[in-house]
Design a protein around this motif. Structure first.
Motif, PDB file in Angstrom:
ATOM      1  N   SER A  51       0.828  -1.210   0.000  1.00 29.67           N
ATOM      2  CA  SER A  51       0.000   0.000   0.000  1.00 29.67           C
ATOM      3  C   SER A  51       0.865   1.265   0.000  1.00 29.67           C
ATOM      4  O   SER A  51       0.498   2.276  -0.576  1.00 29.67           O
ATOM      5  CB  SER A  51      -0.972   0.008   1.175  1.00 29.67           C
ATOM      6  OG  SER A  51      -0.252  -0.037   2.378  1.00 29.67           O
ATOM      7  N   TYR A  68       4.273   1.489  -1.099  1.00 27.65           N
ATOM      8  CA  TYR A  68       5.219   1.614  -2.212  1.00 27.65           C
ATOM      9  C   TYR A  68       4.766   0.929  -3.505  1.00 27.65           C
ATOM     10  O   TYR A  68       5.461   0.953  -4.512  1.00 27.65           O
ATOM     11  CB  TYR A  68       6.574   1.049  -1.791  1.00 27.65           C
ATOM     12  CG  TYR A  68       7.264   1.860  -0.708  1.00 27.65           C
ATOM     13  CD1 TYR A  68       7.484   3.224  -0.874  1.00 27.65           C
ATOM     14  CD2 TYR A  68       7.718   1.257   0.465  1.00 27.65           C
ATOM     15  CE1 TYR A  68       8.132   3.963   0.106  1.00 27.65           C
ATOM     16  CE2 TYR A  68       8.364   1.987   1.454  1.00 27.65           C
ATOM     17  CZ  TYR A  68       8.573   3.342   1.264  1.00 27.65           C
ATOM     18  OH  TYR A  68       9.214   4.077   2.222  1.00 27.65           O
ATOM     19  N   GLY A  69       3.627   0.215  -3.455  1.00 30.80           N
ATOM     20  CA  GLY A  69       3.068  -0.344  -4.693  1.00 30.80           C
ATOM     21  C   GLY A  69       3.591  -1.709  -5.094  1.00 30.80           C
ATOM     22  O   GLY A  69       3.110  -2.293  -6.069  1.00 30.80           O
ATOM     23  N   SER A  70       4.585  -2.242  -4.361  1.00 35.49           N
ATOM     24  CA  SER A  70       5.093  -3.581  -4.718  1.00 35.49           C
ATOM     25  C   SER A  70       5.867  -4.160  -3.535  1.00 35.49           C
ATOM     26  O   SER A  70       6.068  -3.493  -2.515  1.00 35.49           O
ATOM     27  CB  SER A  70       6.016  -3.515  -5.941  1.00 35.49           C
ATOM     28  OG  SER A  70       7.203  -2.819  -5.617  1.00 35.49           O
TER      29      SER A  70
END
Ligand SMILES: NC(=O)c1ccc[n+]([C@@H]2O[C@H](COP(=O)([O-])OP(=O)(O)OC[C@H]3O[C@@H](n4cnc5c(N)ncnc54)[C@H](O)[C@@H]3O)[C@@H](O)[C@H]2O)c1
Length: 253
Positions: free
Chosen positions: A79, A81-83
């Motif tokens: 949530s 940093y996206g990865s």
């Protein structure tokens, strides 16, 4: 070019010792780091050190023996940093070198929960993210020479680290060979960290068996962080399923 540019790393047991050195080194090499630990004050110190150095690092209190904490720390990586590109299962505890006759149920359960079941659950949550990513991912398990020989710890510790090495090889042979997730372990020998201070009532027999293995060279947390960096980066792109010994030659002879 930094070695972990644009990568997101989650490191457990990052308040102290090797985990802390890894967190700072990975962030210095361009990674965005999620540093987790059961020890909140240690995480605060790490956060301050990272901020002073201008590094991208967030912290989260997480007990690796609690499944809900594991789910939360993985969610935080995605949530925020996206990865999730790199998981380091580093948190671990030792067992006063207790032999099987001396080990209580509580000691056994605690060591297995932190050193083996925690890494299993964290890896399970991580591969479910990594297998959906085009770039896959990397998992590093901080194991031990105790995972390769009989007396570099007590019965529970040695069994937990042998189990962790088996888990490493199983994941490498499935997700590494048939997927895009490399999984390796580090097997440190002696490393100067706080873990030595947690030895309270060492077993006489366990200690004697260990002493008979001769003088143990001592490495630093930084020495081991650099091994982890190698396994995390593309420098080790063809390394999968390895248990990389880093013990200054202690077990070479
Ligand atoms: N120091 C050594 O000689 C040595 C040798 C071989 C392997 N290892 C392994 O290296 C890893 C790191 O150890 P270290 O020497 O840096 O120890 P350390 O005690 O300095 O650091 C371990 C960190 O793990 C954290 N931790 C403990 N229980 C936890 C839990 N339930 N959930 C989350 N975090 C928890 C501690 O708070 C601490 O910050 C361990 O897995 C250990 O077994 C250490």
């Amino acid at each position: 070019m930094k070695k972990l540019e644009n990568k997101v790393s989650l490191i457990t047991g990052a308040s102290a010792g090797m985990g802390r050195a890894m967190a700072i080194l990975f962030a210095t090499e361009g990674s965005r780091v999620v540093a987790t630990d059961i020890n909140s004050s240690g995480l605060e110190e790490l956060k301050k050190e990272a901020a002073d150095k201008g590094l991208e690092l967030i912290t989260q209190v997480a007990d690796i023996s609690k499944e809900e904490d594991i789910e939360k720390m993985i969610d935080t990586s995605v949530s925020t940093y996206g990865s999730l590109d790199i998981l380091v299962n580093n948190a671990g505890i030792i067992d006063d070198f207790k032999t099987v006759g001396e080990a209580s149920n509580e000691l056994w359960d605690r060591i297995i929960a932190v050193n083996l079941t925690g890494p299993f659950k964290a890896s399970r949550a991580a591969v479910r993210i990594m297998e959906k990513q085009d770039t896959g991912g990397v998992i590093i398990n901080n194991s031990s020479i105790g995972g390769m020989f009989g007396v570099r710890g007590g019965a529970a510790y040695v069994a937990s680290k042998h189990g962790l090495n088996g888990l490493t090889r199983n994941m490498a042979a499935t997700y590494g060979v048939y997927g895009n997730i490399r999984v390796n372990a580090i097997a440190p020998g002696g490393v100067e960290t706080n873990i030595q201070d947690t030895i309270k009532e060492p077993s006489e027999l366990g200690n004697k068996a260990l002493d008979d293995k001769g003088e143990m060279p001592m490495g630093s947390s930084g020495d081991l962080a650099r091994v982890a960096l190698f396994l995390a980066s593309d420098d080790s792109a063809f390394v999968n399923g390895a248990i990389l010994t880093a013990d200054g030659g202690w077990t070479a002879g």
